[in-house]
Design a protein around this motif. Structure first.
Motif, PDB file in Angstrom:
ATOM      1  N   GLY A 160       0.806  -1.225   0.000  1.00  0.00           N
ATOM      2  CA  GLY A 160       0.000   0.000   0.000  1.00  0.00           C
ATOM      3  C   GLY A 160       0.831   1.265   0.000  1.00  0.00           C
ATOM      4  N   HIS A 161       2.105   1.133   0.330  1.00  0.00           N
ATOM      5  CA  HIS A 161       2.966   2.326   0.385  1.00  0.00           C
ATOM      6  C   HIS A 161       3.991   2.365  -0.743  1.00  0.00           C
ATOM      7  CE1 HIS A 161       0.996   3.496   4.032  1.00  0.00           C
ATOM      8  NE2 HIS A 161       1.040   2.215   4.379  1.00  0.00           N
ATOM      9  N   ILE A 162       3.787   1.540  -1.772  1.00  0.00           N
ATOM     10  CA  ILE A 162       4.555   1.726  -3.011  1.00  0.00           C
ATOM     11  C   ILE A 162       4.148   3.097  -3.560  1.00  0.00           C
ATOM     12  CG2 ILE A 162       4.737   1.004  -5.432  1.00  0.00           C
ATOM     13  CD1 ILE A 162       4.166  -1.826  -4.609  1.00  0.00           C
ATOM     14  N   THR A 170      -1.529  13.791   1.195  1.00  0.00           N
ATOM     15  CA  THR A 170      -0.398  13.002   1.667  1.00  0.00           C
ATOM     16  C   THR A 170      -0.889  11.780   2.440  1.00  0.00           C
ATOM     17  OG1 THR A 170       0.955  14.975   1.714  1.00  0.00           O
ATOM     18  CG2 THR A 170       1.698  13.179   3.099  1.00  0.00           C
ATOM     19  N   CYS A 171      -0.156  10.687   2.330  1.00  0.00           N
ATOM     20  CA  CYS A 171      -0.508   9.434   3.000  1.00  0.00           C
ATOM     21  C   CYS A 171      -0.282   9.548   4.516  1.00  0.00           C
ATOM     22  CB  CYS A 171       0.363   8.326   2.417  1.00  0.00           C
ATOM     23  SG  CYS A 171       0.004   6.692   3.055  1.00  0.00           S
ATOM     24  N   ASN A 172      -0.992   8.712   5.294  1.00  0.00           N
ATOM     25  CA  ASN A 172      -0.785   8.666   6.752  1.00  0.00           C
ATOM     26  C   ASN A 172       0.662   8.368   7.126  1.00  0.00           C
ATOM     27  OD1 ASN A 172      -3.407   9.153   7.442  1.00  0.00           O
ATOM     28  ND2 ASN A 172      -3.988   6.982   7.414  1.00  0.00           N
ATOM     29  N   CYS A 173       1.379   7.681   6.230  1.00  0.00           N
ATOM     30  CA  CYS A 173       2.773   7.302   6.523  1.00  0.00           C
ATOM     31  C   CYS A 173       3.721   8.490   6.368  1.00  0.00           C
ATOM     32  CB  CYS A 173       3.210   6.149   5.628  1.00  0.00           C
ATOM     33  SG  CYS A 173       3.590   6.639   3.936  1.00  0.00           S
ATOM     34  N   GLY A 174       3.212   9.603   5.831  1.00  0.00           N
ATOM     35  CA  GLY A 174       4.055  10.795   5.677  1.00  0.00           C
ATOM     36  C   GLY A 174       4.570  10.993   4.256  1.00  0.00           C
ATOM     37  N   GLY A 177       1.901  10.115  -2.551  1.00  0.00           N
ATOM     38  CA  GLY A 177       1.786   9.306  -3.761  1.00  0.00           C
ATOM     39  C   GLY A 177       1.697   7.814  -3.539  1.00  0.00           C
ATOM     40  N   CYS A 178       1.464   7.392  -2.273  1.00  0.00           N
ATOM     41  CA  CYS A 178       1.360   5.951  -1.985  1.00  0.00           C
ATOM     42  C   CYS A 178       0.150   5.332  -2.697  1.00  0.00           C
ATOM     43  CB  CYS A 178       1.203   5.711  -0.488  1.00  0.00           C
ATOM     44  SG  CYS A 178       2.656   6.162   0.458  1.00  0.00           S
ATOM     45  N   PHE A 179       0.306   4.062  -3.097  1.00  0.00           N
ATOM     46  CA  PHE A 179      -0.751   3.245  -3.707  1.00  0.00           C
ATOM     47  C   PHE A 179      -2.085   3.440  -2.966  1.00  0.00           C
ATOM     48  CE2 PHE A 179      -1.319  -1.546  -5.107  1.00  0.00           C
ATOM     49  CZ  PHE A 179      -2.425  -1.192  -5.864  1.00  0.00           C
TER      50      PHE A 179
HETATM   51 ZN    ZN Z   1       2.031   5.619   2.595  1.00  0.00          ZN
END
Ligand code: ZN
Length: 310
Positions: A160-162, A170-174, A177-179
């Motif tokens: 999911g974070h590719i 922005t993704c929760n991971c910071g 552009g994450c999947f």
């Molecule tokens: Zn992510």
């Protein structure tokens, strides 16, 4: 001897006794608000105890307890999970101390779902499989030669974070552009909201009774079936990035099968329409065949079934 599978979620901890691939006894407990390592251990002990009482068996009758956790699990069974207040806590070790004669295995929940599909469901009979769970986020589970694979540090199946492109949020991971910011239910909802805020008219707005916070991915797919133009744009974008994500998985792992699960997979007809043909066109070489795309069989029970089979 019996196996117990435990599915630790963000809101509840569910356990089941699994016999021949069927869950015969279940128990669950809500996750407490102020949750940490001590509480998680207590709740796991509680759900195990409930199972033993309901089935009228003793802990000595259990051979394996498998646990799926919505976080990163390292090789020693230490767990990081922000939602449950776990920061590198030795979950596997602690449970081994409490149940010394039982095999204890802790795995990431997306890998656990992949194990369920591999053992009993849509990936049965394949040695190399990848499961994509399209839910609130995008979870990834990798099975290689029948075993879940998560790399050297426990993050090797975070598909999911590719990063696929740049995105408007922005993704929760910071990262950007994450999947999962293109293909989760959240991504579908956010893109629909964006188009509505830009002034586009759509049935989705009426379905949500004029409150864009109430939009669901299902509403978008329902509107798509009614030829709604905004829904068509949202679904076109979702499918374009799903194809990109799947192509990345194929060129990196080259699995025999990719199983798509999670709430979004309820729209399986829309997801599968034209997908395999596009994959065959885009893959660098298809002369030896290419991954088959299937829809996951298990919904709510994947966590318990997969954990019991770890
Ligand atoms: Zn992510």
């Amino acid at each position: 001897m019996y196996n117990i599978g435990i599915d630790v979620g963000g809101t509840s901890i569910k356990a089941g006794l699994v016999e021949d691939g069927n869950i015969t006894v279940k128990s669950s407990r809500d996750v407490r608000k102020a949750c940490g390592f001590k509480e998680v251990i207590e709740d796991i002990e509680y759900v195990i105890d409930e199972i033993l009482k309901k089935k009228k068996i003793k802990i000595e009758d259990i051979s394996t307890i498998g646990i799926g956790i919505p976080g990163v699990v390292d090789k020693t069974g230490c767990v990081n999970c922000v939602n449950l207040g776990l920061k590198g806590d030795p979950l596997e070790l602690k449970l081994k101390e409490k149940f010394p004669n039982i095999k204890i295995v802790v795995e990431n929940d997306a890998n656990v779902a992949a194990v369920a599909e591999y053992k009993y469901g849509s990936m049965k009979g394949y040695d190399i499989g990848v499961m994509l769970t399209l839910g609130t986020g995008v979870g990834g589970g990798i099975i290689i030669n029948g075993k879940p694979f998560s790399g050297a540090h426990g993050i090797g199946s975070e598909i999911g974070h590719i990063i696929l492109d740049s995105n408007f949020y922005t993704c929760n991971c910071g990262n950007n552009g994450c999947f999962e910011t293109f293909c989760s239910a959240t991504a579908i909802i956010r893109y629909a909201q964006k188009l509505i805020k830009e002034g586009r008219e759509t049935l989705i707005f009426n379905m949500a009774k004029g409150d864009i916070e109430k939009i669901t991915a299902k509403m978008v797919f329902d509107a798509y079936k009614k030829d709604d133009e905004v829904a068509r744009d949202v679904v076109r974008r979702f499918k374009e990035y799903l194809l990109k994500g799947i192509m990345s998985v194929i060129h990196f792992i080259d699995p025999e099968v990719i199983s798509i699960g999670g709430g979004v997979s309820n729209a399986s007809d829309i997801i599968l329409e034209g997908l395999e043909e596009k994959i065959k066109k885009r893959v660098i070489y298809n002369g030896n065949g290419v991954a088959k795309i299937v829809i996951a069989e298990f919904k709510n029970d994947a966590g318990i079934l997969g954990a019991s089979a770890l």
